[in-house]
Design an enzyme around this catalytic site. Structure first.
Site, PDB file in Angstrom:
ATOM      1  N   LYS A 141     -29.114 -16.145 -35.186  1.00  0.00           N
ATOM      2  CA  LYS A 141     -29.919 -15.875 -33.812  1.00  0.00           C
ATOM      3  C   LYS A 141     -30.178 -15.822 -32.685  1.00  0.00           C
ATOM      4  O   LYS A 141     -30.963 -15.585 -31.431  1.00  0.00           O
ATOM      5  CB  LYS A 141     -29.672 -17.481 -33.244  1.00  0.00           C
TER       6      LYS A 141
ATOM      7  N   ASN B 151     -40.399 -20.359 -37.327  1.00  0.00           N
ATOM      8  CA  ASN B 151     -39.310 -21.692 -36.681  1.00  0.00           C
ATOM      9  C   ASN B 151     -38.814 -21.631 -38.324  1.00  0.00           C
ATOM     10  O   ASN B 151     -37.253 -22.437 -37.748  1.00  0.00           O
ATOM     11  CB  ASN B 151     -39.882 -22.519 -36.706  1.00  0.00           C
TER      12      ASN B 151
ATOM     13  N   ILE C 133     -38.243 -29.717 -36.263  1.00  0.00           N
ATOM     14  CA  ILE C 133     -38.794 -28.765 -34.933  1.00  0.00           C
ATOM     15  C   ILE C 133     -40.027 -28.415 -35.483  1.00  0.00           C
ATOM     16  O   ILE C 133     -41.119 -28.473 -34.780  1.00  0.00           O
ATOM     17  CB  ILE C 133     -37.970 -28.245 -34.947  1.00  0.00           C
TER      18      ILE C 133
ATOM     19  N   VAL D 200     -30.899 -31.041 -30.393  1.00  0.00           N
ATOM     20  CA  VAL D 200     -31.741 -30.870 -30.538  1.00  0.00           C
ATOM     21  C   VAL D 200     -32.255 -32.896 -31.329  1.00  0.00           C
ATOM     22  O   VAL D 200     -31.115 -32.912 -32.579  1.00  0.00           O
ATOM     23  CB  VAL D 200     -32.607 -30.398 -31.674  1.00  0.00           C
TER      24      VAL D 200
ATOM     25  N   ASP E  94     -40.241 -19.634 -50.424  1.00  0.00           N
ATOM     26  CA  ASP E  94     -39.490 -19.250 -49.191  1.00  0.00           C
ATOM     27  C   ASP E  94     -39.374 -17.848 -48.412  1.00  0.00           C
ATOM     28  O   ASP E  94     -39.792 -17.749 -48.794  1.00  0.00           O
ATOM     29  CB  ASP E  94     -38.603 -18.946 -50.381  1.00  0.00           C
ATOM     30  N   VAL E  95     -39.431 -18.715 -47.348  1.00  0.00           N
ATOM     31  CA  VAL E  95     -39.118 -17.781 -46.023  1.00  0.00           C
ATOM     32  C   VAL E  95     -37.990 -16.145 -46.507  1.00  0.00           C
ATOM     33  O   VAL E  95     -38.788 -15.157 -46.192  1.00  0.00           O
ATOM     34  CB  VAL E  95     -39.110 -17.715 -44.695  1.00  0.00           C
TER      35      VAL E  95
ATOM     36  N   TYR F 115     -24.377 -18.516 -37.749  1.00  0.00           N
ATOM     37  CA  TYR F 115     -25.689 -19.132 -36.783  1.00  0.00           C
ATOM     38  C   TYR F 115     -26.088 -18.390 -35.901  1.00  0.00           C
ATOM     39  O   TYR F 115     -27.334 -18.011 -35.622  1.00  0.00           O
ATOM     40  CB  TYR F 115     -25.397 -20.498 -36.825  1.00  0.00           C
TER      41      TYR F 115
END
Length: 248
Positions: A144, A74, A13, A173, A51-52, A140
């Site tokens: 989210k 994202n 994505i 997706v 690394d976020v 998850y």
């Protein structure tokens, strides 16, 4: 030229978002933890290995990028597919860290620059899991769901500074990550991959998965002046989920 920064922008994505912003005339910057994937991105993009979940690295990315007109927070991982009692705490923490803390750090490091500029758009990638929840995906879904709470809060905080904040919630997706989810869920449910795929697709009004390109197009719209009064919104790109856990 406006500038867009996309975390985890070297594949999936994120890559579709980056390509969509480039088509719209933006200067594109991407982060990714995967150096090899970054190496496959166009050389004229700003490419930042990071690394976020690392605060210092994310601060360095903003310093190297400059003020983003659009930030797409994202980065995310699918996390384990398992019953809640079978999920290891380490797997829970890793999933929540990347999906939620990664979004927080990207925003928190970009916001001072955006405030100084008096403009900007932040787009979080949540999920339909953040609207409905999903069985066997507790870390998850929880992360989210929390991303939407973060988005709503920042929309309130940042609106007076001319900064808009929204969340895109992709449905299923097409792509490698979803293939992994399908395989793991098939194993848990004693079904084939194709049966699980058909169940997910059949749970939507449009009876299909969406593409990463559709998510990218929505991100460009939310970052554009056409969406100048759109903030604090949860926008699903999912073919309209009727049943998040269809049983065949």
């Amino acid at each position: 030229m406006k500038r867009a920064l996309i975390t985890a922008g070297a594949s999936g994505i994120g890559l579709a978002m980056a390509q969509a912003f480039e088509r719209a005339g933006y200067e594109v910057h991407v982060t990714d933890i995967d150096a090899a994937a970054l190496g496959n991105c166009p050389a004229h993009w700003g490419r930042h290995q990071a690394d976020v979940t690392d605060e210092v690295q994310m601060a360095d990315v903003i310093g190297a990028t400059g003020t983003p007109d659009v930030l797409c927070a994202n980065a995310g991982i699918a996390g384990p597919t398992a019953l809640v009692e079978d999920i290891a705490l380490s797997d829970w923490r890793r999933c929540v860290s990347v999906n939620l803390e990664g979004a927080f750090l990207a925003a928190s490091k970009a916001v001072p620059e955006m405030k100084a500029a008096g403009r900007g758009a932040i787009i979080f990638t949540s999920s339909t899991a953040g609207i409905y929840g999903y069985p066997n995906r507790a870390p998850y879904a929880a992360a989210k769901w929390a991303v939407i709470g973060l988005m709503k809060t920042l929309a309130m905080e940042l609106g007076p500074f001319g900064i808009r904040v929204n969340a895109i919630c992709p449905g299923s997706v097409e792509g490698d990550r979803m293939e992994g989810v399908l395989a793991r869920e098939a194993a848990i449910k004693g079904m084939t991959r194709d049966e699980v795929y058909a169940g997910y697709a059949g749970g939507t009004s449009m009876r299909r998965f969406v593409t990463a390109e559709e998510i990218g197009d929505m991100a460009v719209f939310l970052g554009s002046d056409a969406a100048r009064s759109v903030s604090g919104q949860v926008i699903a790109v999912d073919g309209h989920t009727e049943n998040p856990d269809p049983k065949l």
